[in-house]
Structure formats: C-alpha cells, structure tokens
Design an enzyme around this catalytic site. Structure first.
Site: not given
Lengths: 141, 476
Positions: B79, B154, B178
């Site tokens: 990420k 997210s 997330s």
C-alpha cells in the site's frame, strides 16, 4: 466560538436526516434517503463560514471561497452527527488514549546505525540546501 | 503457470519444484498488470527493476541450494502509505506525489529480509482517509468483480490487486476497517492484527492510537505466514508490546469443535443488507455443524463507534499531518511571500478535499473550549467500547459479524456525501477502537455476483483464534 442556528424536524432538513442514524440502524435505507436529500440540503448552520475560515487559518490551509461554502455545510453535518456522544453517560469513566497498556517504554542510550544518511534526508526537500540546512522563505518582513 | 488463485503456499512449492523461476513469475505478473490494470487501477507505481532484482536474487540463491523463507521470490504489492526506500511513496496525496523515501518501513524491511519480491505500490484513499479509494489523487480503484463498483477503501488497491491476481499477496493498513472492508468487497482475506502487533514505523501515520498494518491474501494460511514475518516488537515503534509471536501454523488445522462463537446482535438485523446477513449466517451455521457453539451477545456501544471515530481520527490526523508543509519533504509552496504564506499555499494546494475536511474537524475538536466536549468525551466513550469487547470475550472465544452493511457500492454513489461514506465502516470501527484483531474472510457472493465478507474478531494478541476459525471456514 458560539454555535449558531437551530433545528426543526422538518422533512428535508439536514438535522432530521442525522437523527436517523441513532434512531434506526437502517444503513441501506439511510443511504437511499441521503441520496435524495443531498439535492435538497438547506444551509443549517452548525458552523458559520467565519468559523470555518478561522479553523482553516489555525490549520494553515488556504481555502477557496467555494471550498469555504461547501465545507461549512459538510463539516457542520459531521459535527451535528457526533453530538450523539453527549447522550452517553461517561460519569467516572476514564479516557482511553491508547490500548496497549504500556507506559514509560525505555531503551538503552546507545548509538545505533541511522536508517538514512544526513544527505539522503536533506535530499528529500525541494528547497535549496546550504550547510546541511534547508533554506526557507523569509519569516518576517 | 496459472496466476489465478496462486497462493504463497502453491508458489513456494512450484518454485522449489522448478516449475518456473521467480523471474518468470514476475514477468507473468507484469504482463497481467499490463492487460488488466488499465481498467482496475490498483497500482500507483510498478517497480519493474526492483522486482526483477529481487527475483533474480531469489533464483540465484535457489540454484546455489541456499535455504530461503516460504515467501521468498513471491510477488507482493505494498500500500502506497507504507515507506519503501528508493521507490516513490505518495500516500495518494498531491503533496507527496514525487516523494521518494530514504528508508524502508519496518514491515517492509522484515519482508525484504525474507526475500519478498515487491511488484509495486498500490492505490489508496489519500492518507488512508476513506472507504472507497475514491479520494485518491490517482483515480479510483475499481472492483475486479464489477468495474462500475468500488474496490472499497482505504486499501482498495491492495485488495483489488490480490483479487485480480496482479500479485500473490499484498500489505495494507486498517484504522477503521481499511483492510477488512475492501477485502470483503473484493472477496479476499484481510487481517487487521491487534494494535501494536505489527510495527507502524515507516507507515505514514493517520491516527496513531488506531492504525494497524496487515496482509491481504488468497488463503488463511498465507495470512498467517505474512503476519508471522511482519509481527513482533520493534524498537522503532514503542507501541509494539513485547508479546511473542505465536506459531500460527499450529492452529490452522485445529478446527472449531467446542469453540464459543458470539454473534453481536447489533451487527445483524435492520441495518444490514438482507443478502449480506444471510450469507454470514449461513457461514456461521456451517461452523456450528462443525462443532462450534453459537452464542448471542450484545455490544451496546456499537451505535456510538462512528461518532467516536469521527472525533478521534480527525483530531489525531490533524496532528500527524502538521508536518506536511513542503519544507523537509513534499511539494513546496509556489509564490509564497513569507514562511507562513508558504505553509498555507503548500497545504492548500497539496491536500485533497477529504483531508482538508478531516484536518479542520480535528483542529476544531481539539481547540480550546471544545476539547472536553468533543475529544475527551470521545476518549471516554472509547473506553466503554473497549469494555463491550472485554465483557463479550468473557462469554465467547471469538465474535463473528459482517464486515460491511452492504456489498460494494457504485463508483460515485457516496463520494459527495461524507457522512454516508462514513457509515460504510460502522461495523469495522469498533474493532479498531478496542485494538483487537479481526480477520476478514470471504463467505460467498450476492445474487448479483458481488463478494460478501465476514470478520472473525478475537481478544488482543489472540490472532491464532481468528486463523483457526478462518481456516475451518475455508475448508467447509
């Protein structure tokens, strides 16, 4: 700062929508209603534009006039929603700052290799570097 | 070679059996990204050179007969909130769009040490603030199951990349759901560990007392493998307690006989989409048949969790993002008259709308005159949420509930309505408040073909229980 505005539970009012959140946990229903009401939102003032400008100044963020208008409604809406916390009885309840239970985590005062060199760190700046320092704009006129 | 459904375990076996080399695996992955990621948009940066370098290192060591870790030579994605030395890390924010970190996060360092092959960095909501990856400055990540719908957020990019087999596993972060919510939307496994289980050093801070780092994979065993590598005390992160990392592989085959599984009544019923609920209940029924004892429990503070979150997170975020002023790193201000003007301009230009909103909410609730009513109050209610879970775990070993009240929503459906978007995380946020672990597991698809995920929640540092139940669900 003072709260301004008041709320009446009329169909289409922003405040009315948010009462839904703690009366009924009908999430998909809420989403449907919000989609409809998003077009009909009246400017209920939990927060004034003046206050929003002040907060932005504290946070050192420049906003356009359009952003001020939009955020006044949106942030006001969030602040109205989080007001439901006031209905919780927290008499005698301590605050939770962190959940590990750790306190005073110490380590030996020895020098260990750094993850990055001084040059690598200074290299991250877009501003001019002189004598291992980053040169910034004039602080005072 | 078949990339679809390729797990760490299978790739490990194939590499040792010389079915293909790590270099070939990288080439195949890059080709698949070229073919599919234009539509999905899961990667922000693809590091071909780095990936091939690590792959060739693996192949060389394998040829020399050196022993390497289970996950060595196997493609992974990280990420873009997590710092990787020499590889652009943007946090999907305009203010960091050209930033190249001078060091690795601890979790990345540990993975690299064990031979990770990093394909690239994945898309996220700016500074992890969102539930749909629509707040990224690089565009939304689409759901591989339906390109008109979101991958969730997210960690949308990390979830979609695994779901579309554009990597074998990925790393995400979970502060309010997330990892779990996008895992649920994309039909993959996602682990939010205990707060402090995995070091946050080198992970851009969002809310420092809520943030966690964890893997997203195609099997429970893979989750256990990656967690085992990343977890553990780190001197650079003083919120990582000195709790030993268990041998998670030991519990994967243990089954659920006699395990007490709690169903929080607040996680079912009126608020949850009926298809989601029926799929989750069906999975629970399968576990009951396999010997688990199902117990109804209550977590009465659930309905206050989103409010606690949207006071606490903006407060902590506003403090953590103060450092982004375009001076030591990030995009500098253009045409600033003096230093203060430079701050205003750099931040005004560099932050997206959601970030500005959250910083301002945080600034407001922390300001004099409002601190007690908002922030202190939220911290007290957080204590009550922690107690909810403590009380429940006196009666049961794990809790199970849906990850999200609905399956993946359409792109654009919620993006102009911040509060509606916030409700997407209503079932995941309480777990972060309490700092307990939660494993998202796929449990079927809706009639429309959209994945649905459930989460298995355990007490602090009992990740093993999550894996034990998840592994059994996988088998049934």
């Amino acid at each position: 700062m003072q709260k301004s505005g008041h709320y009446e539970k009329n169909e289409g009012d922003v405040a009315n929508i948010f009462y839904f959140f703690h009366d009924v946990t009908d999430y998909s229903g809420i989403l449907r209603r919000l989609q409809i009401h998003a077009l009909q939102v009246k400017l209920l003032l939990m927060l004034t534009e003046e206050q929003v400008r002040h907060i932005a100044k504290l946070a050192r963020i420049s906003l356009t006039e359009e952003e001020v208008k939009k955020f006044t409604v949106q942030i006001g809406g969030v602040l109205e929603y989080v007001d439901i916390l006031q209905e919780v009885d927290t008499e005698g309840v301590p605050e939770t700052s962190q959940v590990t239970g750790l306190t005073n985590v110490m380590e030996e005062d020895v020098i260990v290799p750094s993850q990055s060199s001084r040059e690598e760190l200074l290299g991250c700046s877009e501003l001019p570097v002189e004598s291992h320092q980053i040169r910034v704009s004039r602080v005072v006129k | 070679m078949e990339l679809k459904g390729l797990t760490i375990r299978k790739a490990y076996e194939d590499l040792r059996a010389k079915k293909y080399s790590s270099e070939e695996l990288v080439t195949a992955t890059l080709e698949r990204i070229g073919a599919m990621d234009g539509d999905i948009n899961s990667y922000v940066t693809v590091d071909e050179d780095g990936a091939y370098h690590a792959a060739r290192e693996f192949d060389k060591k394998l040829a020399a007969g050196e022993e390497q870790h289970l996950l060595a030579g196997i493609p992974c994605a990280v990420k873009d909130l997590i710092y990787t030395k020499g590889v652009r890390t943007t946090c999907c924010s305009p203010i960091l769009s050209d930033f190249v970190p001078p060091y690795d996060a601890t979790c990345v360092e540990r993975l690299r040490h064990n031979g990770m092959v990093m394909i690239g960095k994945t898309n996220l909501d700016e500074f992890a603030c969102g539930a749909s990856t629509e707040h990224s400055c690089f565009g939304v990540t689409k759901n591989p199951y339906d390109l008109e719908r979101v991958a969730g957020g997210s960690s949308g990019g990390s979830a979609a990349a695994v779901a579309a087999d554009l990597c074998v596993y990925s790393i995400g972060t979970d502060t309010g759901g997330s990892i779990r919510q996008p895992a649920g939307f994309c039909g993959v496994y996602g682990m939010k560990g205990t707060y402090g289980r995995v070091s946050r050093s080198g992970v851009n801070a969002m809310a420092s007392s809520w943030d966690t780092v964890g893997p997203m994979c195609k099997s429970v065993e893979d989750i256990a493998i990656v967690t085992g590598v990343m977890a553990g005390h780190d001197r650079r992160d003083m919120t990582t307690p000195n709790v030993p990392v268990a041998d998670y592989s030991a519990v994967l085959g243990a089954g659920v006989k006699g395990m007490r599984i709690g169903l929080p009544q607040e996680y079912f019923g009126g608020g949850v989409d009926p298809e989601v609920e029926s799929l989750v209940r069906a999975a629970v029924a399968r576990l009951e048949k396999a010997g688990a004892v199902i117990v109804d429990v209550s977590l009465p503070m659930t309905k206050y969790a989103v409010a606690v979150y949207y006071v606490s997170i903006p407060a902590e975020l506003s403090a953590n993002l103060e450092r982004f002023d375009g001076i030591r790193y990030g995009k500098k201000a253009v045409d600033a008259e003096n230093l203060v003007d430079a701050y205003f301009k750099a931040r005004g230009a560099g932050f997206g709308a959601e970030i500005k909103r959250r910083i301002m909410i945080g600034t407001y609730v922390l300001s004099a005159g409002y601190f007690d009513a908002y922030y202190k109050k939220a911290q007290k209610v957080r204590t009550l949420i922690v107690r909810d879970f403590e009380q429940a775990f006196e009666k049961v070993d794990v809790l199970i509930g849906p990850v999200s009240p609905t399956p993946a929503f359409k792109v654009g459906e919620l993006v102009d309505n911040p509060l509606a978007m916030y409700m997407a995380d209503a079932l995941t946020i309480p777990v972060n408040a309490a700092g307990v672990p939660g494993l998202a597991c796929p449990c079927g698809t809706t009639a429309g073909g959209l994945p649905v995920g459930l989460q298995v929640i355990a007490p602090q540092f009992e990740e093993g229980r999550c894996f034990q139940v998840g592994a059994e669900l996988e088998r049934l």
